[in-house]
Design a protein around this motif. Structure first.
Motif, PDB file in Angstrom:
ATOM      1  N   GLY A 222       0.806  -1.222   0.000  1.00 22.34           N
ATOM      2  CA  GLY A 222       0.000   0.000   0.000  1.00 22.34           C
ATOM      3  C   GLY A 222       0.834   1.266   0.000  1.00 22.34           C
ATOM      4  N   ASN A 223       2.139   1.150   0.217  1.00 26.46           N
ATOM      5  CA  ASN A 223       3.044   2.320   0.184  1.00 26.46           C
ATOM      6  C   ASN A 223       3.395   2.738  -1.236  1.00 26.46           C
ATOM      7  OD1 ASN A 223       3.133   2.116   2.971  1.00 26.46           O
ATOM      8  ND2 ASN A 223       5.096   1.057   2.990  1.00 26.46           N
ATOM      9  N   LEU A 224       3.064   1.921  -2.217  1.00 31.72           N
ATOM     10  CA  LEU A 224       3.489   2.175  -3.604  1.00 31.72           C
ATOM     11  C   LEU A 224       2.485   3.103  -4.299  1.00 31.72           C
ATOM     12  CD1 LEU A 224       4.587  -1.471  -4.487  1.00 31.72           C
ATOM     13  CD2 LEU A 224       5.947   0.380  -3.478  1.00 31.72           C
ATOM     14  N   GLN A 225       2.474   4.344  -3.878  1.00 25.72           N
ATOM     15  CA  GLN A 225       1.480   5.319  -4.318  1.00 25.72           C
ATOM     16  C   GLN A 225       1.502   5.636  -5.812  1.00 25.72           C
ATOM     17  OE1 GLN A 225      -0.998   6.697  -2.223  1.00 25.72           O
ATOM     18  NE2 GLN A 225      -0.250   4.948  -1.067  1.00 25.72           N
ATOM     19  N   LYS A 226       2.604   5.357  -6.495  1.00 24.50           N
ATOM     20  CA  LYS A 226       2.699   5.643  -7.934  1.00 24.50           C
ATOM     21  C   LYS A 226       2.330   4.441  -8.795  1.00 24.50           C
ATOM     22  CE  LYS A 226       6.359   9.047  -7.247  1.00 24.50           C
ATOM     23  NZ  LYS A 226       7.753   9.406  -7.544  1.00 24.50           N
ATOM     24  N   LEU A 227       2.050   3.314  -8.159  1.00 30.40           N
ATOM     25  CA  LEU A 227       1.809   2.074  -8.881  1.00 30.40           C
ATOM     26  C   LEU A 227       0.550   2.157  -9.745  1.00 30.40           C
ATOM     27  CD1 LEU A 227       3.330  -0.651  -8.950  1.00 30.40           C
ATOM     28  CD2 LEU A 227       1.624  -1.513  -7.348  1.00 30.40           C
ATOM     29  N   LYS A 228       0.709   1.802 -11.016  1.00 28.78           N
ATOM     30  CA  LYS A 228      -0.421   1.793 -11.956  1.00 28.78           C
ATOM     31  C   LYS A 228      -0.774   0.386 -12.417  1.00 28.78           C
ATOM     32  CE  LYS A 228       0.353   6.440 -13.651  1.00 28.78           C
ATOM     33  NZ  LYS A 228       0.554   7.314 -14.799  1.00 28.78           N
ATOM     34  N   HIS A 229       0.191  -0.516 -12.390  1.00 29.85           N
ATOM     35  CA  HIS A 229      -0.025  -1.882 -12.881  1.00 29.85           C
ATOM     36  C   HIS A 229       0.546  -2.868 -11.866  1.00 29.85           C
ATOM     37  CE1 HIS A 229      -0.830  -0.050 -16.819  1.00 29.85           C
ATOM     38  NE2 HIS A 229       0.202   0.726 -16.528  1.00 29.85           N
ATOM     39  N   LEU A 230      -0.308  -3.735 -11.344  1.00 27.08           N
ATOM     40  CA  LEU A 230       0.113  -4.755 -10.383  1.00 27.08           C
ATOM     41  C   LEU A 230      -0.396  -6.108 -10.870  1.00 27.08           C
ATOM     42  CD1 LEU A 230       1.381  -5.628  -7.707  1.00 27.08           C
ATOM     43  CD2 LEU A 230      -0.785  -5.037  -6.583  1.00 27.08           C
ATOM     44  N   TRP A 231       0.530  -6.946 -11.294  1.00 22.57           N
ATOM     45  CA  TRP A 231       0.189  -8.258 -11.846  1.00 22.57           C
ATOM     46  C   TRP A 231       0.792  -9.345 -10.962  1.00 22.57           C
ATOM     47  CZ3 TRP A 231      -3.517  -8.246 -15.235  1.00 22.57           C
ATOM     48  CH2 TRP A 231      -3.710  -7.118 -16.030  1.00 22.57           C
ATOM     49  N   LEU A 232      -0.073 -10.051 -10.245  1.00 21.85           N
ATOM     50  CA  LEU A 232       0.351 -11.111  -9.338  1.00 21.85           C
ATOM     51  C   LEU A 232      -0.328 -12.445  -9.664  1.00 21.85           C
ATOM     52  CD1 LEU A 232       0.145  -9.128  -5.964  1.00 21.85           C
ATOM     53  CD2 LEU A 232       2.172  -9.555  -7.365  1.00 21.85           C
ATOM     54  N   HIS A 233      -0.968 -12.541 -10.811  1.00 20.58           N
ATOM     55  CA  HIS A 233      -1.730 -13.742 -11.134  1.00 20.58           C
ATOM     56  C   HIS A 233      -0.829 -14.969 -11.367  1.00 20.58           C
ATOM     57  CE1 HIS A 233      -1.012 -11.507 -14.871  1.00 20.58           C
ATOM     58  NE2 HIS A 233      -1.015 -12.662 -15.503  1.00 20.58           N
ATOM     59  N   LYS A 234      -1.446 -16.123 -11.271  1.00 18.66           N
ATOM     60  CA  LYS A 234      -0.797 -17.424 -11.464  1.00 18.66           C
ATOM     61  C   LYS A 234       0.381 -17.642 -10.528  1.00 18.66           C
ATOM     62  CE  LYS A 234      -2.370 -18.330 -16.137  1.00 18.66           C
ATOM     63  NZ  LYS A 234      -2.019 -18.685 -17.498  1.00 18.66           N
ATOM     64  N   ASN A 235       0.089 -17.536  -9.236  1.00 20.48           N
ATOM     65  CA  ASN A 235       1.028 -17.854  -8.166  1.00 20.48           C
ATOM     66  C   ASN A 235       0.283 -18.731  -7.165  1.00 20.48           C
ATOM     67  OD1 ASN A 235       3.756 -16.463  -8.349  1.00 20.48           O
ATOM     68  ND2 ASN A 235       2.396 -14.772  -8.887  1.00 20.48           N
ATOM     69  N   CYS A 236       0.760 -18.815  -5.976  1.00 19.26           N
ATOM     70  CA  CYS A 236       0.097 -19.570  -4.903  1.00 19.26           C
ATOM     71  C   CYS A 236      -0.210 -18.649  -3.733  1.00 19.26           C
ATOM     72  CB  CYS A 236       0.978 -20.735  -4.448  1.00 19.26           C
ATOM     73  SG  CYS A 236       1.281 -21.941  -5.728  1.00 19.26           S
ATOM     74  N   LEU A 237      -0.465 -17.386  -4.031  1.00 21.94           N
ATOM     75  CA  LEU A 237      -0.744 -16.410  -2.975  1.00 21.94           C
ATOM     76  C   LEU A 237      -2.069 -16.755  -2.304  1.00 21.94           C
ATOM     77  CD1 LEU A 237       0.390 -13.262  -4.946  1.00 21.94           C
ATOM     78  CD2 LEU A 237       1.626 -14.399  -3.089  1.00 21.94           C
ATOM     79  N   GLU A 238      -2.157 -16.508  -1.002  1.00 20.05           N
ATOM     80  CA  GLU A 238      -3.324 -16.955  -0.252  1.00 20.05           C
ATOM     81  C   GLU A 238      -3.752 -15.938   0.784  1.00 20.05           C
ATOM     82  OE1 GLU A 238      -1.773 -20.567   1.335  1.00 20.05           O
ATOM     83  OE2 GLU A 238      -0.525 -19.544   2.797  1.00 20.05           O
ATOM     84  N   GLY A 239      -4.812 -16.287   1.481  1.00 17.31           N
ATOM     85  CA  GLY A 239      -5.341 -15.412   2.517  1.00 17.31           C
ATOM     86  C   GLY A 239      -6.246 -14.348   1.928  1.00 17.31           C
ATOM     87  N   GLU A 240      -6.501 -13.334   2.706  1.00 17.55           N
ATOM     88  CA  GLU A 240      -7.359 -12.247   2.241  1.00 17.55           C
ATOM     89  C   GLU A 240      -6.558 -11.253   1.403  1.00 17.55           C
ATOM     90  OE1 GLU A 240      -9.556 -10.424   5.365  1.00 17.55           O
ATOM     91  OE2 GLU A 240     -10.605 -12.286   5.849  1.00 17.55           O
ATOM     92  N   ILE A 241      -7.224 -10.677   0.448  1.00 18.37           N
ATOM     93  CA  ILE A 241      -6.623  -9.605  -0.344  1.00 18.37           C
ATOM     94  C   ILE A 241      -6.576  -8.376   0.568  1.00 18.37           C
ATOM     95  CG2 ILE A 241      -6.934  -8.107  -2.346  1.00 18.37           C
ATOM     96  CD1 ILE A 241      -8.393 -10.549  -3.662  1.00 18.37           C
ATOM     97  N   PRO A 242      -5.395  -7.798   0.771  1.00 15.65           N
ATOM     98  CA  PRO A 242      -5.303  -6.699   1.746  1.00 15.65           C
ATOM     99  C   PRO A 242      -6.048  -5.442   1.304  1.00 15.65           C
ATOM    100  CG  PRO A 242      -3.203  -7.000   0.621  1.00 15.65           C
ATOM    101  CD  PRO A 242      -4.108  -8.105   0.154  1.00 15.65           C
ATOM    102  N   LYS A 243      -6.750  -4.839   2.248  1.00 16.22           N
ATOM    103  CA  LYS A 243      -7.469  -3.599   1.956  1.00 16.22           C
ATOM    104  C   LYS A 243      -6.501  -2.463   1.646  1.00 16.22           C
ATOM    105  CE  LYS A 243      -8.048  -2.380   6.791  1.00 16.22           C
ATOM    106  NZ  LYS A 243      -9.006  -2.072   7.854  1.00 16.22           N
ATOM    107  N   ASP A 244      -5.215  -2.658   2.000  1.00 19.92           N
ATOM    108  CA  ASP A 244      -4.193  -1.644   1.717  1.00 19.92           C
ATOM    109  C   ASP A 244      -4.036  -1.399   0.216  1.00 19.92           C
ATOM    110  OD1 ASP A 244      -2.774  -1.174   4.493  1.00 19.92           O
ATOM    111  OD2 ASP A 244      -3.176  -3.311   4.306  1.00 19.92           O
ATOM    112  N   LEU A 245      -4.467  -2.339  -0.612  1.00 22.23           N
ATOM    113  CA  LEU A 245      -4.438  -2.109  -2.056  1.00 22.23           C
ATOM    114  C   LEU A 245      -5.339  -0.928  -2.426  1.00 22.23           C
ATOM    115  CD1 LEU A 245      -4.542  -5.739  -3.526  1.00 22.23           C
ATOM    116  CD2 LEU A 245      -2.565  -4.230  -3.299  1.00 22.23           C
ATOM    117  N   GLY A 246      -6.300  -0.645  -1.587  1.00 25.98           N
ATOM    118  CA  GLY A 246      -7.185   0.496  -1.811  1.00 25.98           C
ATOM    119  C   GLY A 246      -6.497   1.840  -1.661  1.00 25.98           C
TER     120      GLY A 246
END
Length: 116
Positions: free
Chosen positions: A50-74
């Motif tokens: 969530g600190n990456l304030q300039k981020l425009k593209h975040l691609w994390l698909h096709k991994n084994c990531l788990e748990g809840e999607i963090p609200k910090d992405l907001g």
């Protein structure tokens, strides 16, 4: 990651990377594109992303990531594209992400069980 503070684009996709995404990723505050798709990354998305304030593209698909999607992405107000499909995310999808005004692409299909 300390040496890469000025990095704007980080493409590490399709490299068979294992382990978790380090919380230090949040120190790369100039990142505009972060592509880590099609690896073997596991664990949770660190809230420091969530600190990456300039981020425009975040691609994390096709991994084994788990748990809840963090609200910090907001907090990523510049985010245009978010790819989280083909992981093991569970829980309620954060409404904070759905409120992002610049978000044009949202991929969350093929996860364990996301509630809306």
């Amino acid at each position: 990651l300390e040496k890469f503070r000025n990095l704007e684009n980080l493409f590490l996709s399709r490299n068979q990377l294992k382990g978790s995404i380090p919380s230090e990723i949040g120190n790369l505050t100039n990142l505009v594109k972060l592509c880590l798709f099609e690896n073997k990354l596991c664990g949770k998305i660190p809230m420091e992303i969530g600190n990456l304030q300039k981020l425009k593209h975040l691609w994390l698909h096709k991994n084994c990531l788990e748990g809840e999607i963090p609200k910090d992405l907001g907090k990523l107000s510049e985010l245009k594209e978010l790819g989280l499909s083909n992981n093991k995310f569970t829980g309620r999808f954060p409404t904070e992400v759905l409120s992002l005004k610049n978000l044009k692409v949202l991929l969350v299909n093929r996860n364990e069980s996301l509630d809306w």
